[in-house]
Design a protein around this motif. Sequence first.
Motif: not given
Lengths: 230, 230
Positions: B14-15, B21-22, B28-33, B55-56
Amino acid sequence: MSEHIVSAFTDELEKIAADLMRMGGIVETMILDSCAAVDRNNHDMARDVITRDPEVDRLEEEVERQIVSLIARRQPMAHDLRSVFSALKTAGELERIGDLSKNIGKRTLMLDESVPVAMRHGVARMARPVSLQLHMVLDAYATGNAEAAKTVWESDDDIDQHYNSLFREMLTYMIEDPRTISAGAHMLFMAKNLERIGDHCTNIAEFIYFQITGEYLIPHERPKTPNTGI
Amino acid sequence: MSEHIVSAFTDELEKIAADLMRMGGIVETMILDSCAAVDRNNHDMARDVITRDPEVDRLEEEVERQIVSLIARRQPMAHDLRSVFSALKTAGELERIGDLSKNIGKRTLMLDESVPVAMRHGVARMARPVSLQLHMVLDAYATGNAEAAKTVWESDDDIDQHYNSLFREMLTYMIEDPRTISAGAHMLFMAKNLERIGDHCTNIAEFIYFQITGEYLIPHERPKTPNTGI
């Protein structure tokens, strides 16, 4: 581990390495033949390259299956686990190289005899240094030579420079004769595929280096021409 | 395994899922932005996307480190080993999505205000369906929903069709006005990057489906428009 178990583990890892070498051999011919097909506008040869890809995919699945089974049965630790992960990731990189070469074959089928010879030669010229990178990194894997892996890793910048120069060359053909724009677009992607194959060889070199030395090759310490890598 | 050990294994997994998920949230923000930056010719925003990529990469290394350690200490078998491999491969796919989005950011920096708005919009329009694929596949991962994963997998053909249409549209702009050829070449690569992000979502959907059901989704059974995928 007892000596008996260690030896069985080594045997299994060697079987996996042999499958990786077979994958490597097939994808090396795929790089060279797909580019020869572009150069000579040979659609039969392009189709032949495409038919080799399923065997590469099958070998990757086979390697993965063996690795899952090896981990479950032998529970390798430390250096052994590192070797197993290195093999798993190398299989993934080789599968990608196969895909990229297949893609060059598919794009070749979109070109007709109207494409200028100079554009064809441009792409074909890049095949030799790229396939040589693959050849050298597979040798480094087979012989467990960390320094040879590092040499491959360091020379990726040559491939990037070759790609940048080819990118500009293609644009000039497209600007001079707009009838070549559609073919030129496909050939830009072919060149990019070759540049990415170079990157995959660099990744394999990193896995080998880490597997042998336990140390990481640090990307920002690699020789790198500014403005490359896009 | 005793119940105590099973629970510790689940906690560790789960960790790892939380770290995935992070990673997913960031990419996801990288695609949109990155696509918003193309649309608005916003170089600051493009640079901001580029700064998110390390960070990814760090999270991928972190996931990999945890997985190596988990396998070495807990020696998972069968279904558990499948979950662990699925997590490992998902991390690799998310790292690639981050790279492709970063690449869109880098290419945005090569464009100036002379690029026609219609070309910019063309690329930007593709961001929404692609980021939605990612969002849905991450939801399927988090909830362990095999059917939801299959839905994502089945709808990749929509992305491919969108890409093919955009490819042709870009070529027409380039043919109409050869001054747009250089920008158009970069934008063809941006569109291709988005199409490949769709492919990576499809791969994640396949891992999820296999992890939950133990069965493979067979690529040639997927809805597929002829002549796509190059």
